[in-house]
Scaffold this active site. Structure first.
Site, PDB file in Angstrom:
ATOM      1  N   HIS A  62       0.838  -1.203   0.000  1.00 33.07           N
ATOM      2  CA  HIS A  62       0.000   0.000   0.000  1.00 33.07           C
ATOM      3  C   HIS A  62       0.877   1.259   0.000  1.00 33.07           C
ATOM      4  CE1 HIS A  62      -3.689   2.304   1.230  1.00 33.07           C
ATOM      5  NE2 HIS A  62      -2.747   3.122   1.700  1.00 33.07           N
ATOM      6  N   GLU A  63       1.795   1.336   0.945  1.00 32.77           N
ATOM      7  CA  GLU A  63       2.611   2.554   1.063  1.00 32.77           C
ATOM      8  C   GLU A  63       3.521   2.724  -0.149  1.00 32.77           C
ATOM      9  OE1 GLU A  63       1.511   4.417   3.151  1.00 32.77           O
ATOM     10  OE2 GLU A  63       0.538   3.043   4.542  1.00 32.77           O
ATOM     11  N   GLU A 110      -5.935   7.078  -1.755  1.00 33.59           N
ATOM     12  CA  GLU A 110      -6.203   5.931  -0.885  1.00 33.59           C
ATOM     13  C   GLU A 110      -6.958   4.795  -1.580  1.00 33.59           C
ATOM     14  OE1 GLU A 110      -4.541   5.675   1.503  1.00 33.59           O
ATOM     15  OE2 GLU A 110      -4.003   7.702   2.117  1.00 33.59           O
TER      16      GLU A 110
HETATM   17 ZN   LIG Z   1      -2.747   5.116   2.092  1.00 35.83          ZN
END
Ligand SMILES: [Zn+2]
Length: 885
Positions: free
Chosen positions: A329-330, A352
């Site tokens: 994710h990051e 996001e």
């Molecule tokens: Zn995020």
């Protein structure tokens, strides 16, 4: 950013009591942003922290462009005191401004006392500020070392806390280059977005380090850290990839370093724009935050240890999968968010939603055995649950100012965002979608974007335009529902009439709207055909063959499927012929529709009863969670005893096949399935499971070394849930004596998971004792809230003054209401309201209202749906002999 626990936002319009707005026609109040007359180009920041005193001194030179004549320069600052300021023009003429602070808007105004014309200027500011003990701005994390206590420094700036570190234009659209220097004790490792370019030794055992300048980026992505760290590294595609841990933890960094190496190479290929910085660190900090788990600072990803480090002695399957997904994710943000950044927080979902989708994509590529898309249907379900209630909001939602932006980090941005991107990729095709992403990243690198920029790239030269579908799903709130109107079979073909409506779980969220929804349909065992359904009129669909039809094949689209009763019975009868993901989708749709009365509760129980022993682990795991949720709804009602007879029979039939002990070579998800079944059976008071949990714990105490990590974790988890006083005391002693921060955190949280309310109460009492580290305190309370929401909430309210100091300021408005997420007792609404009146500002009660809607909804399910479930159980002779309700 990865949030530990998500929350949802409320729209200001809804707070005023209006019904859901139709589509896009929202007149949003004007944004509160900095004047655009002056913009930053380059920051030279020099800081000198005094970690012991929790203060720092700083100086910054900011090269700015003045676009039209001004008398003052306005930038952000919070908890900073300016000691000295001057402004110099390109001819070297210097002005000394007077300084004004606006604490509410977190702004600093430099009043120049004269008008300066457009041109290039340099601001020089000397200042001092605070080091916090919670994760905002520059903050300290303390941890135990053999010689006592050590302190490490980190920063956390999203969404708007860079202004606590340096006076700056703290908005995502104000990109600039940053050049950071710091004075530190010589033994500490300095960290920032870029590598150290030079350093010199200073008297007094100090060092002055100078980091290389960054490319243009947003202020919220700046990072600084320093501590007694170690780093392991590998070179991947020319990039120095490192994992940074506190001294002694290097062995726990291997898993995430391996993961990061694979993921970086994959992303370089996917985006077709190589990672642009010379190094990428993944930095693990001890402790935790209630607000977030990890943060995508460009080139310097920060994460709490429990989200990143894998101690082979302690880690469960869940820990491993989670660490992988957090890294994925990051790292996705390094492109989507860091290289190309949303212009303003309205489009936070671009960051996001995309990172949440990409984390699944890369995880599925390297670990298909984790079946991550099946597992994440649970997140889609949570998003739909919120999106179907009063108080939901569109994915793209107006954010007025930086403070309000914190509320944008919710299930809608992350989980609905992911589901919508999956819908679009699946409709457009993987390659065409990737082509659009590549063009978007390439053309806007180092710049900012709005959502429509992405759709434009997708639709360029495309024969399957997606903008209309994308607009419908991102600009209006709510969950589409595709319903069967009729199903007919004639001449060897099936004709379905499908109509569209809105899936809503309370009367207030039924405002009608329709979407353009790509609907994939297949007869069981047949070929899938996809059609975009728009409008509310029934649409015919003809499929060759005669069999039950499955809607939303592969569960790739964001909608609920509503079958006709006969069709639902037929699909249930052919359950084993469905792909696992469609089994899961059916279970999920049936549960959601049964809760609101669109499907009989009996259909849900029949489906649960029909899940075969050899079902996929992800299906069984989801079923166990569904059963636990039903059981919680039954709390305190006579129907619970009867339901538990049914539940134990279903769960034990599935558990018999896998048993307590893992076998070498079994898929990792079987470990998750095992843990879920044991947890659920424990909750149903299954005597065999309770006894076995305690027996295994006694064996573990006799010889802890005999168990591998998976068996150890399962043993401790189940013993904690089924603890008596003696077991609880043992676990407590272990938490006090361990030397591992990871284990300490795990054990303190486990103490609060006891089903016995008296023991959960003891765990809560520990949070006031000063014994557990302060960053663990909110986690202990959250753990207790899973099974004892009222207890955890009332405890928090009673001790708010003391506890609130352990909760990050931004999060204080959300913490207490969220403890009631699993509660279904409407009598809690009064106390929640009273707490909000006493402690929360009137304009920051979105989570309070969201929780109230949830309490009302769950109370209604109890009142309206459980009697029907009770009748079904009786009619089927289940729990015969249990007292009449
Ligand atoms: Zn995020």
């Amino acid at each position: 950013m990865v949030h530990c626990a998500l929350t949802a936002a409320w729209r200001c319009l809804l707070l005023m009591g209006l019904a859901l707005p139709p589509v896009v026609a929202l007149a949003a109040p004007a944004r509160v942003v900095l004047p655009d007359s002056v913009t930053p180009e380059h920051y030279r920041i020099d800081i000198a922290p005094d970690a012991g005193a929790l203060t720092f001194k700083g100086s910054v030179q900011i090269d700015v462009s003045v676009h039209r004549s001004v008398e003052e320069i306005v930038l952000n600052g919070a908890d900073l005191v300016i000691d000295d300021a001057d402004v110099t023009d390109s001819a070297g003429v210097t002005t000394t401004p007077s300084v004004r602070y606006d604490e509410r808007l977190e702004r600093i105004t430099l009043a120049l006392g004269r008008t300066i014309p457009a041109g290039a200027y340099t601001l020089r500011l000397s200042y001092h500020g605070k080091i916090y003990l919670q994760a905002s701005g520059l903050f300290a994390l303390d941890y135990a070392v053999p010689s006592g206590k050590a302190r490490a420094l980190f920063t956390q700036f999203e969404n708007a806390d860079a202004r606590r570190f340096v006076p700056c234009w703290d908005e995502p659209g104000r990109k600039a280059t940053f050049e950071l220097s710091a004075t530190l004790p010589a033994n500490l490792m300095p960290l920032s977005n870029m590598p150290v370019a030079s350093s010199e030794a200073l008297p007094g055992n100090l060092q002055h380090v100078h980091f290389a300048p960054t490319p243009p980026m947003s202020s919220y992505l700046l990072f600084f850290g320093a501590g007694d760290f170690e780093r392991s590294q590998r070179t991947v595609d020319g990039v120095d990839v490192g994992v940074v841990v506190k001294r002694g933890d290097l062995a726990n960094a291997q898993f995430v370093l391996d993961a990061a190496a694979d993921i970086l190479h994959y992303y370089n290929g996917y985006f077709d724009t190589p990672f642009p910085l010379p190094k990428l660190d993944l930095i693990a900090g001890p402790g935790s935050s209630v607000t977030f788990g990890a943060m995508e600072n460009w080139g310097a990803i920060f994460s709490f240890e429990a989200e990143m480090l894998i101690d082979p002695r302690l880690a469960s399957e869940h820990d491993r999968q989670n660490a992988y997904i957090v890294a994925a994710h990051e790292m996705a943000h390094q492109w989507f968010g860091d290289l190309v950044t949303m212009q303003w927080w309205d489009d936070l979902w671009l960051n996001e939603g995309f990172a949440s989708w990409m984390e699944n994509k890369v995880t599925d590529h390297f670990h298909p055995e984790w079946n991550i898309w099946l597992q994440s249907l649970d997140d889609r379900k949570k998003a739909m649950q919120y999106d179907a209630r009063l108080g939901t909001h569109p994915i793209i939602t107006p954010i007025i100012d930086s403070q309000q932006a914190i509320e944008a980090f919710d299930e809608i941005a992350y989980d609905k965002g992911r589901a919508v991107i999956r819908t679009l990729e699946s409709y457009l095709g993987e390659e065409a979608f990737r082509g659009g992403v590549r063009r978007y990243i390439h053309d806007r690198a180092y710049g900012n974007a709005v959502t429509d920029d992405l759709w434009r790239e997708m639709d360029r030269d495309s024969s399957r335009p997606i903008t209309q579908i994308a607009h419908d799903l991102t600009l209006q709130a709510g969950v589409p529902m595709i319903s069967e109107v009729s199903v007919d079979c004639a001449d060897g073909a099936t004709t379905l009439q499908l109509s569209q409506g809105r899936f809503a779980i309370d009367a207030d969220s039924t405002a009608a709207h329709t979407w353009h929804v790509p609907v994939s349909v297949a007869l069981i065992g047949g070929v899938t055909s996809t059609r975009v359904i728009s409008g509310a009129a029934a649409v015919p669909l003809r499929l060759r063959g005669c069999a039950a039809a499955v809607l939303n094949v592969g569960q790739t689209a964001y909608f609920r499927s509503h079958y006709l009763p006969a069709a639902l019975s037929e699909i249930t009868a052919h359950f084993t012929q469905l792909a696992a993901i469609d089994q899961l989708g059916l279970l999920d749709d049936t549960q959601s529709l049964a809760y609101v009365g669109l499907t009989p509760m009996g259909s849900l129980l029949e489906l649960a009863d029909g899940v075969p022993g050899n079902a996929a682990p992800e299906v069984v795991t989801a079923l166990a969670a569904a059963i636990e949720d039903l059981d919680r709804l039954c709390n305190g009602l006579p129907v619970q005893a009867r339901f538990r007879v049914f539940a134990r029979a279903v769960l034990n039939r599935l558990f018999e096949r896998i048993g307590w002990d893992g076998v070498p070579g079994e898929p990792g998800n079987v470990a998750l399935e095992r843990a879920a079944l044991i947890e659920a059976l424990g909750q149903m008071d299954d005597p065999a499971v309770v006894a076995e949990a305690r027996r295994r714990f006694a064996l573990y105490l006799a010889d802890p070394a005999q168990l591998d990590a998976a068996a150890r974790h399962l043993t401790l988890e189940t013993a904690a849930a089924q603890a008596d006083q003696k077991i609880w005391d043992h676990l407590h002693a272990m938490a006090q004596s361990t030397r591992s921060e990871l284990e300490r955190r795990e054990l303190y949280k486990l103490l609060a998971t006891a089903e016995d309310e008296a023991l959960a109460r003891q765990a809560l009492a520990l949070t006031l004792s000063g014994e557990p580290p302060p960053t663990i305190v909110p986690d202990i309370i959250k753990s207790a809230a899973d099974l004892h929401p009222r207890l955890a909430f009332e405890f928090t309210v009673a001790h708010w003054q003391q506890l609130s100091s352990d909760i990050e300021p931004d999060f204080q408005v959300r913490f207490a209401p969220r403890l009631l997420n699993s509660a279904s007792d409407a009598t809690l609404i009064g106390p929640l309201n009273a707490f909000a009146e006493a402690h929360l500002p009137a304009d920051k009660r979105r989570d309070v209202h969201k929780t109230m809607a949830s309490l009302r909804y769950r109370a209604r399910v109890r009142r309206q749906r459980l009697p029907e479930m009770d009748r079904w159980l009786r009619e089927h002779g289940i729990g015969h002999g249990i007292g009449h309700s």
